[in-house]
Design an enzyme around this catalytic site. Structure first.
Site, PDB file in Angstrom:
ATOM      1  N   LYS A 182       4.681  52.200  50.450  1.00  0.00           N
ATOM      2  CA  LYS A 182       6.130  52.360  50.271  1.00  0.00           C
ATOM      3  C   LYS A 182       6.694  51.907  48.918  1.00  0.00           C
ATOM      4  CE  LYS A 182       7.719  52.836  54.993  1.00  0.00           C
ATOM      5  NZ  LYS A 182       6.693  52.654  56.012  1.00  0.00           N
ATOM      6  N   PHE A 221       2.942  49.679  64.037  1.00  0.00           N
ATOM      7  CA  PHE A 221       3.103  51.041  63.517  1.00  0.00           C
ATOM      8  C   PHE A 221       2.224  51.192  62.285  1.00  0.00           C
ATOM      9  CE2 PHE A 221       4.745  54.324  60.757  1.00  0.00           C
ATOM     10  CZ  PHE A 221       4.930  55.376  61.631  1.00  0.00           C
ATOM     11  N   ASP A 258      -1.911  45.428  56.987  1.00  0.00           N
ATOM     12  CA  ASP A 258      -1.078  46.565  56.579  1.00  0.00           C
ATOM     13  C   ASP A 258       0.203  46.009  55.950  1.00  0.00           C
ATOM     14  OD1 ASP A 258       0.696  48.681  56.420  1.00  0.00           O
ATOM     15  OD2 ASP A 258       0.267  49.474  58.424  1.00  0.00           O
TER      16      ASP A 258
HETATM   17  C1  LIG Z   1       5.785  53.436  56.840  1.00  0.00           C
HETATM   18  C2  LIG Z   1       4.582  52.741  57.303  1.00  0.00           C
HETATM   19  C3  LIG Z   1       3.349  53.389  57.433  1.00  0.00           C
HETATM   20  C4  LIG Z   1       3.205  54.873  57.200  1.00  0.00           C
HETATM   21  O1  LIG Z   1       3.479  55.219  55.900  1.00  0.00           O
HETATM   22  P1  LIG Z   1       3.735  56.772  55.523  1.00  0.00           P
HETATM   23  O2  LIG Z   1       3.843  56.745  54.029  1.00  0.00           O
HETATM   24  O3  LIG Z   1       4.986  57.180  56.207  1.00  0.00           O
HETATM   25  O4  LIG Z   1       2.555  57.523  56.012  1.00  0.00           O
HETATM   26  C5  LIG Z   1       2.257  52.653  57.799  1.00  0.00           C
HETATM   27  N1  LIG Z   1       2.347  51.336  58.028  1.00  0.00           N
HETATM   28  C6  LIG Z   1       3.501  50.673  57.923  1.00  0.00           C
HETATM   29  C7  LIG Z   1       3.539  49.205  58.168  1.00  0.00           C
HETATM   30  C8  LIG Z   1       4.662  51.345  57.575  1.00  0.00           C
HETATM   31  O5  LIG Z   1       5.823  50.698  57.491  1.00  0.00           O
END
Ligand SMILES: *Cc1c(COP(=O)(O)O)cnc(C)c1O
Length: 405
Positions: free
Chosen positions: A255, A139, A226
């Site tokens: 986050k 994701f 990521d």
């Molecule tokens: C939450 C998340 C995203 C997206 O972040 P947003 O701030 O909601 O756009 C991307 N990569 C990972 C691993 C995530 O947990």
């Protein structure tokens, strides 16, 4: 623990676009790992705003710092230098061993910037159709490019045509990655979450990460990790890949970095740090003084209070508690994760547990259909961890004792 809910008013939303499946709860305020709804009901927050509220709610040192910043300067634009950007960037480079940072506002924006870096890295080498290896279960966000990099077909549905240039392989399968590099000579980058979050708390194995590093070095590819969800101390190290004693070339963060204030960052090592040149990328809000101050203060408080070691210790206690209560219970497939990023995989869709937990005064999430996810604030105490187990374990056992739907 909770006063009985006295005929709670069901929150209504006539004008907010209905893009979320929300619980019938409206929150009013919080303190530490506890939040209260508008009816005065208290909840233990084991979701932490989905791994965002690093310091919990209303932190006694973050709040005055942000109040001071709001009174001074919230936003200026990137027409001017923002000294707090350099301060936060220097700290992120010190903690990661990487060298340059681009600031934005969210996870998908950080990943979008990473993908632009991957494409330009290829284009700069004469590769006019650069491709990026991505993974099953991934994701990366909900923009058109990042949803294309995401694996979940539910995230794709209705938004085609997807962005091209992604090659998808299974996680933790180095031979599959090697084969993809061989069969796709235009690959310029490998892009993955160090620990998949939305995909169900699936860690990339240490040997896999080290193998990817070797492949990227051998083939002149960018390794892009990521760490939007698993970074910023959640696993007990600043960044989850540090458990594998290696470094990425590109690391998107978001986050937990601002403890609730929207922020994103792409931290780059020397091979990726000067791919983007003046005019190649930008954002109006990115790196504004309020968000930067939130980042600076979050990291400072984490250091002063030893929150990495704390997250590792309390996370281990939480996991041990869950294992003690749930291991061997029929229907519990696996309890996994590291530090305060834990998943309990069940053998069936677990969505119903979400509402039951909230009813019992505990906020959690369910992801990848069957995985109960715990990503609380890093200030969670051992006593609060024990309370999470005390509420959640009986619920899960009762849920699994019912016949499978
Ligand atoms: C939450 C998340 C995203 C997206 O972040 P947003 O701030 O909601 O756009 C991307 N990569 C990972 C691993 C995530 O947990």
């Amino acid at each position: 623990m909770n006063a009985p809910a006295t005929a709670p008013a069901a929150p209504t939303e006539a004008h907010v676009m209905q893009t979320y499946g929300r619980l019938p709860i409206a929150l009013s305020h919080g303190q530490g790992c506890w939040v209260w709804d508008v009816n005065g009901r208290r909840y233990l927050d084991a979701l932490g705003g989905i791994a965002v509220n690093t310091l919990g709610h209303a932190h006694p040192r973050l709040v005055p710092a942000l109040q001071e910043q709001v009174a001074k300067l919230i936003h200026t634009s990137n027409y001017y230098h923002v000294p707090l950007q350099e301060q936060l960037a220097a700290k992120l480079c010190e903690l990661s061993g990487l060298s340059k940072v681009f600031f934005c506002n969210s996870g998908l924006e950080a990943n979008e910037a990473a993908l632009k870096i991957a494409r330009k890295f290829g284009q700069d080498r004469g590769n006019t159709t650069p491709e990026v290896i991505v993974f099953e279960g991934a994701f990366h966000g909900r923009s058109i490019a990042t949803l294309s990099a995401t694996a979940n077909p539910k995230v794709h549905a209705g938004f085609g045509p997807l962005v091209q240039g992604f090659v998808r392989v299974p996680l933790n399968d180095l031979a599959a990655v090697e084969a993809a590099i061989k069969s796709h000579p235009n690959v310029t980058a490998i892009f993955l979450e160090t620990i998949q979050g939305e995909g169900g708390v699936n860690p990339a194995r240490i040997e896999f990460l080290q193998g990817l590093r070797r492949l990227c070095d051998a083939h002149d590819l960018l390794l892009m990790l990521d760490e939007v969800q698993c970074g910023i101390g959640r696993t007990g190290k600043w960044f989850a890949h540090q458990w594998a004693d290696m470094q990425p070339d590109v690391m998107p963060l978001a986050k937990g970095l601002g403890s609730g204030v929207p922020i994103g960052a792409v931290v780059c090592g020397p091979r990726a740090a000067s791919v983007l040149q003046p005019g190649n990328h930008g954002t109006t809000f990115g790196g504004n003084p309020l968000a930067m101050r939130a980042g600076v203060e979050t990291l400072k408080i984490m250091e002063e209070d030893g929150l990495l070691a704390h997250a590792a210790r309390v996370g281990a206690a939480l996991k041990a508690g869950l294992e003690r209560e749930l291991a061997g219970v029929p229907g519990v497939v696996e309890i996994r994760g590291q530090g305060l990023m834990l998943g309990i995989e069940l053998d069936r869709p677990a969505g119903a547990v979400l509402g039951q937990a909230a009813e019992a005064g505990l906020l959690i999430s369910v992801t990848a259909d069957r995985v109960i996810r715990l990503v609380p604030a890093l200030i969670l105490s051992e006593d609060e961890a024990a309370q999470v187990v005390a509420i959640l374990a009986p619920l899960v056992k009762a849920f699994l004792a019912q016949p499978k739907a």
